[in-house]
Design an enzyme around this catalytic site. Structure first.
Site, short mmCIF file in Angstrom:
data_model
loop_
_atom_site.label_atom_id
_atom_site.label_comp_id
_atom_site.label_asym_id
_atom_site.label_seq_id
_atom_site.Cartn_x
_atom_site.Cartn_y
_atom_site.Cartn_z
N ASN A 9 27.51 -19.19 18.50
CA ASN A 9 26.86 -18.69 17.29
C ASN A 9 27.04 -17.18 17.24
O ASN A 9 26.38 -16.45 17.98
CB ASN A 9 25.37 -19.06 17.32
CG ASN A 9 24.61 -18.45 16.14
OD1 ASN A 9 25.21 -18.00 15.17
ND2 ASN A 9 23.29 -18.44 16.24
N TRP A 10 27.95 -16.74 16.38
CA TRP A 10 28.27 -15.31 16.33
C TRP A 10 27.20 -14.51 15.59
O TRP A 10 27.23 -13.29 15.60
CB TRP A 10 29.64 -15.08 15.67
CG TRP A 10 30.80 -15.71 16.37
CD1 TRP A 10 30.78 -16.47 17.53
CD2 TRP A 10 32.18 -15.65 15.99
NE1 TRP A 10 32.04 -16.87 17.87
CE2 TRP A 10 32.92 -16.38 16.94
CE3 TRP A 10 32.86 -15.04 14.93
CZ2 TRP A 10 34.32 -16.51 16.86
CZ3 TRP A 10 34.24 -15.17 14.84
CH2 TRP A 10 34.96 -15.90 15.80
N LYS A 11 26.32 -15.19 14.94
CA LYS A 11 25.27 -14.53 14.12
C LYS A 11 25.93 -13.54 13.15
O LYS A 11 27.03 -13.77 12.70
CB LYS A 11 24.22 -13.88 15.00
CG LYS A 11 23.73 -14.79 16.12
CD LYS A 11 22.48 -14.29 16.76
CE LYS A 11 22.20 -15.14 18.00
NZ LYS A 11 20.83 -15.04 18.46
N HIS A 102 18.18 -22.85 12.73
CA HIS A 102 18.14 -21.85 13.80
C HIS A 102 16.82 -21.07 13.70
O HIS A 102 16.34 -20.82 12.60
CB HIS A 102 19.34 -20.90 13.68
CG HIS A 102 19.50 -20.03 14.89
ND1 HIS A 102 18.74 -18.90 15.08
CD2 HIS A 102 20.30 -20.15 15.98
CE1 HIS A 102 19.09 -18.36 16.24
NE2 HIS A 102 20.02 -19.09 16.80
N GLU A 104 16.12 -18.09 13.93
CA GLU A 104 16.15 -16.87 13.11
C GLU A 104 16.04 -17.21 11.62
O GLU A 104 15.49 -16.45 10.84
CB GLU A 104 17.43 -16.07 13.42
CG GLU A 104 17.34 -15.43 14.80
CD GLU A 104 18.65 -15.26 15.54
OE1 GLU A 104 19.71 -15.32 14.90
OE2 GLU A 104 18.60 -15.08 16.78
N GLU A 174 16.45 -24.91 21.57
CA GLU A 174 16.50 -23.47 21.78
C GLU A 174 15.09 -22.90 21.82
O GLU A 174 14.53 -22.57 20.76
CB GLU A 174 17.28 -22.80 20.64
CG GLU A 174 18.71 -23.28 20.50
CD GLU A 174 19.58 -22.21 19.87
OE1 GLU A 174 20.53 -21.79 20.53
OE2 GLU A 174 19.28 -21.79 18.74
N GLY A 180 18.22 -14.49 22.86
CA GLY A 180 18.54 -13.07 22.80
C GLY A 180 17.65 -12.20 23.68
O GLY A 180 17.67 -10.98 23.57
N SER A 220 19.91 -17.50 25.81
CA SER A 220 20.41 -16.67 26.91
C SER A 220 21.22 -17.44 27.93
O SER A 220 21.20 -17.13 29.13
CB SER A 220 19.25 -15.91 27.59
OG SER A 220 18.62 -15.06 26.65
N GLY A 241 24.75 -17.63 21.98
CA GLY A 241 24.73 -16.48 21.07
C GLY A 241 25.50 -15.32 21.67
O GLY A 241 26.74 -15.28 21.61
N GLY A 242 24.79 -14.38 22.28
CA GLY A 242 25.40 -13.16 22.80
C GLY A 242 26.68 -13.38 23.61
O GLY A 242 27.69 -12.69 23.39
C1 PEP Z 1 21.46 -18.48 19.59
O1 PEP Z 1 21.49 -17.60 18.76
O2 PEP Z 1 21.52 -19.67 19.22
C2 PEP Z 1 21.32 -18.12 21.00
C3 PEP Z 1 21.14 -19.06 21.89
O3 PEP Z 1 21.42 -16.78 21.31
P1 PEP Z 1 21.51 -16.14 22.79
O4 PEP Z 1 22.51 -16.95 23.56
O5 PEP Z 1 21.97 -14.74 22.55
O6 PEP Z 1 20.15 -16.22 23.39
#
Ligand code: PEP
Length: 257
Positions: A9-11, A102, A104, A174, A180, A220, A241-242
């Protein structure tokens, strides 16, 4: 059979050129070591920003087992909804998946269970695979409400579906406190929630379907901890994500089954 999946997920990150370079670099790594030669034979999904989708589809199309999805879609198929993008449009440019719910989106855009059910419905109607995200907030975990919260999210947004459609869904657990933040759920915490989700599906749709649904962990997850997480019986991969923004890290996660 449930599939192993690693999704990035590049956001709201990368310019178009940066996104193309990222996808190209990951695809090159996969061409050198095909997914079928990697333990667990995982599928890979990129979730870039809307603006990049057409170009990333062109890159991913050349590599077996790599798919492209959108980070969101609207809850109806067309009309006067300025700024929104429909599942029909996503399908028309070659997307195969869409993230729904998600945290967010839930937090900043106030998407509720009912709106998310409509988005899932749009995805299914347009032959897109919804990757449905669920998870509890930190106070909900601290007050031991996490199982109940996740159950309500799944029941309200997914359990209206018939068996034939439900089978197409991917679920991503999640925990919001892990997204994040650098704080990952422990493999045991992930496993117990994934097992709980699979049991819920079993109660509603039966064992065969429960065992066919991929349940991904997100929060994470990175190149260092992916192996321990993916080792858990009910963890079928990750939504990243990251760590999906660095090709070498993302590829290492792909190789963590
Ligand atoms: C996400 O945005 O779905 C996510 C899991 O982010 P991160 O890996 O950065 O926690």
């Amino acid at each position: 059979m449930k599939k192993n999946i690693v999704a990035g997920n590049w956001k709201m990150n990368t310019t178009l050129e940066e996104g193309k370079a990222l996808a190209t670099s990951i695809c090159e790594l996969i061409i050198n070591k095909p997914l079928s030669a990697i333990s667990g034979n995982p599928e890979v999904i990129f979730f870039p920003p809307f603006t990049h989708l057409t170009e990333i589809v062109k890159i991913a199309k050349k590599v077996k087992g790599v798919y492209v999805g959108a980070q969101n879609c609207y809850s109806t198929d067309k009309g006067a909804y300025t700024g929104e993008v429909s599942a029909t449009m996503l399908k028309s440019i070659g997307a195969t998946h869409v993230l729904v719910g998600h945290s967010e989106r839930r937090q900043y855009f106030k998407e509720d269970d009912q709106a998310l059910a409509a988005k899932v419905s749009q995805a299914i109607d347009n032959s897109l695979i919804p990757v449905f995200c669920c998870g509890e907030l930190l106070p909900e975990r601290k007050s031991e409400q996490h199982f109940n919260v996740v159950k309500q999210q799944i029941v309200k947004s997914l359990f209206w579906m018939d068996e034939a459609d439900f089978k197409k869904v991917v679920i991503a657990y999640e925990p919001v406190w892990a997204i994040g933040t650098g704080e990952t759920a422990s493999p045991q915490q992930a496993q117990e929630m994934h097992e709980f989700i699979r049991n819920l599906i079993n109660e509603k749709y039966g064992m065969e379907i429960a065992n066919s649904i991929s349940i991904l962990y997100g929060g994470s997850c990175n190149a260092q901890n992916a192996k321990e997480l993916f080792k858990q019986t009910d963890v079928d991969g990750g939504l990243i994500g990251g760590a999906s923004l660095k090709s070498s890290d993302f590829f290492q996660i792909i190789c963590s089954f």
